[in-house]
Scaffold this motif. Structure first.
Motif, PDB file in Angstrom:
ATOM      1  N   PRO A  59       0.732  -1.152  -0.065  1.00  0.00           N
ATOM      2  CA  PRO A  59       0.054  -0.033   0.017  1.00  0.00           C
ATOM      3  C   PRO A  59       0.843   1.298  -0.019  1.00  0.00           C
ATOM      4  O   PRO A  59       0.535   2.355  -0.733  1.00  0.00           O
ATOM      5  CB  PRO A  59      -0.953  -0.235   1.288  1.00  0.00           C
ATOM      6  N   CYS A  60       2.033   1.306   0.593  1.00  0.00           N
ATOM      7  CA  CYS A  60       2.756   2.585   0.677  1.00  0.00           C
ATOM      8  C   CYS A  60       3.497   2.731  -0.335  1.00  0.00           C
ATOM      9  O   CYS A  60       3.812   3.973  -0.868  1.00  0.00           O
ATOM     10  CB  CYS A  60       3.710   2.645   1.858  1.00  0.00           C
ATOM     11  N   PRO A  64       0.005   7.286  -4.042  1.00  0.00           N
ATOM     12  CA  PRO A  64       0.345   8.607  -4.597  1.00  0.00           C
ATOM     13  C   PRO A  64       1.088   9.675  -3.600  1.00  0.00           C
ATOM     14  O   PRO A  64       1.496  10.629  -4.210  1.00  0.00           O
ATOM     15  CB  PRO A  64      -0.672   9.052  -5.426  1.00  0.00           C
ATOM     16  N   VAL A  65       0.812   9.620  -2.327  1.00  0.00           N
ATOM     17  CA  VAL A  65       1.185  10.610  -1.352  1.00  0.00           C
ATOM     18  C   VAL A  65       2.639  10.874  -1.437  1.00  0.00           C
ATOM     19  O   VAL A  65       3.173  12.027  -1.418  1.00  0.00           O
ATOM     20  CB  VAL A  65       0.712  10.529   0.064  1.00  0.00           C
ATOM     21  N   PHE A  66       3.361   9.756  -1.789  1.00  0.00           N
ATOM     22  CA  PHE A  66       4.789  10.020  -1.909  1.00  0.00           C
ATOM     23  C   PHE A  66       5.394  10.898  -3.167  1.00  0.00           C
ATOM     24  O   PHE A  66       6.619  11.271  -3.063  1.00  0.00           O
ATOM     25  CB  PHE A  66       5.625   8.407  -1.815  1.00  0.00           C
ATOM     26  N   TYR A 143       0.782   4.946   7.880  1.00  0.00           N
ATOM     27  CA  TYR A 143       1.498   3.754   7.859  1.00  0.00           C
ATOM     28  C   TYR A 143       2.067   3.627   9.289  1.00  0.00           C
ATOM     29  O   TYR A 143       3.440   3.953   9.195  1.00  0.00           O
ATOM     30  CB  TYR A 143       2.471   3.863   6.820  1.00  0.00           C
ATOM     31  N   SER A 144       1.388   3.538  10.385  1.00  0.00           N
ATOM     32  CA  SER A 144       2.184   3.500  11.633  1.00  0.00           C
ATOM     33  C   SER A 144       2.868   2.565  11.974  1.00  0.00           C
ATOM     34  O   SER A 144       3.683   2.575  13.053  1.00  0.00           O
ATOM     35  CB  SER A 144       0.852   3.619  12.521  1.00  0.00           C
ATOM     36  N   PHE A 145       3.104   1.394  11.216  1.00  0.00           N
ATOM     37  CA  PHE A 145       3.591   0.204  11.463  1.00  0.00           C
ATOM     38  C   PHE A 145       5.355   0.352  10.801  1.00  0.00           C
ATOM     39  O   PHE A 145       5.793  -0.392  10.919  1.00  0.00           O
ATOM     40  CB  PHE A 145       3.027  -1.132  10.994  1.00  0.00           C
ATOM     41  N   PRO A 152      12.395  -4.693   3.287  1.00  0.00           N
ATOM     42  CA  PRO A 152      13.351  -3.716   2.946  1.00  0.00           C
ATOM     43  C   PRO A 152      12.911  -2.945   1.867  1.00  0.00           C
ATOM     44  O   PRO A 152      13.453  -1.803   1.956  1.00  0.00           O
ATOM     45  CB  PRO A 152      14.520  -4.615   2.558  1.00  0.00           C
ATOM     46  N   TYR A 153      11.833  -3.208   1.020  1.00  0.00           N
ATOM     47  CA  TYR A 153      11.729  -2.387  -0.119  1.00  0.00           C
ATOM     48  C   TYR A 153      10.429  -1.535   0.064  1.00  0.00           C
ATOM     49  O   TYR A 153      10.027  -0.900  -0.598  1.00  0.00           O
ATOM     50  CB  TYR A 153      11.465  -3.165  -1.247  1.00  0.00           C
ATOM     51  N   SER A 154       9.963  -1.436   1.384  1.00  0.00           N
ATOM     52  CA  SER A 154       8.901  -0.446   1.928  1.00  0.00           C
ATOM     53  C   SER A 154       9.041   0.945   1.526  1.00  0.00           C
ATOM     54  O   SER A 154      10.073   1.455   1.898  1.00  0.00           O
ATOM     55  CB  SER A 154       8.837  -0.651   3.477  1.00  0.00           C
ATOM     56  N   ALA A 155       8.149   1.685   0.716  1.00  0.00           N
ATOM     57  CA  ALA A 155       8.322   2.991   0.452  1.00  0.00           C
ATOM     58  C   ALA A 155       8.258   3.745   1.701  1.00  0.00           C
ATOM     59  O   ALA A 155       9.165   4.792   1.929  1.00  0.00           O
ATOM     60  CB  ALA A 155       7.166   3.449  -0.359  1.00  0.00           C
ATOM     61  N   MET A 156       7.864   3.527   2.856  1.00  0.00           N
ATOM     62  CA  MET A 156       7.905   4.419   4.107  1.00  0.00           C
ATOM     63  C   MET A 156       9.245   4.041   4.712  1.00  0.00           C
ATOM     64  O   MET A 156       9.930   5.138   5.158  1.00  0.00           O
ATOM     65  CB  MET A 156       6.775   3.731   5.166  1.00  0.00           C
TER      66      MET A 156
END
Length: 161
Positions: A59-60, A64-66, A143-145, A152-156
């Motif tokens: 989801p992150c 599009p917020v990024f 994305y509180s988690f 490792p590839y999490s956008a957050m």
């Protein structure tokens, strides 16, 4: 606000709530998510041990917020901050110190990427600069988690580095 992490397979795997899928090789509902030592997620059948690599669209990653710009409006300041504040703000706003003093006296409205915004907000809060934001969604709340995410590839995770 919705927690975007709850819909993420990386979150579900780490919390142990991911449901097994149907294995196309043996036809049993035994295809489960696994995570390698490097953090990459894949699926493995506990019956026939067939494995498949999966291109995750977390989801992150898809949010599009990024990629969106946030409008920052710095209100004209009545009291000028100290030299240290002007120096730090000038780096964040990518202007020289004299230009920053002028921007603080007159005020400014500009669009910035969400990556640049985090630094600007922390500095403006720290030095008491009055500002307002438009089109801003706090990713840390959505994305509180992200602090515990081991994907490792999490956008957050990439965003927060």
């Amino acid at each position: 606000m919705i927690n975007g992490c709850e819909a993420c397979i990386a979150y579900q795997v780490q919390k142990g709530i991911a449901k097994p899928d149907l294995c196309e090789n043996c036809g049993k509902q035994e295809m489960s998510w696994r995570q390698s030592a490097a953090g990459t997620l894949y699926m493995e059948c506990s019956n026939c041990h067939d494995t498949i690599a999966v291109d995750l669209n977390t989801p992150c990653e898809l949010d599009p917020v990024f990629g969106q710009k946030v409008k920052v409006t710095v209100e004209p300041q009545q009291r000028m901050p100290e030299k240290e504040a002007v120096s730090g703000l000038s780096k964040a706003f990518k202007v020289n110190a004299l230009g920053m003093v002028k921007l603080l006296k007159e005020g400014i409205s500009m669009e910035v990427s969400i990556n640049e915004l985090e630094v600007m907000i922390s500095l403006m809060d720290r030095f008491g600069v009055r500002y307002s934001l438009e089109n801003y969604e706090d990713c840390k709340v959505k994305y509180s988690f992200y602090k515990d995410c081991k994907y490792p590839y999490s956008a957050m995770r990439i965003f927060m580095k």
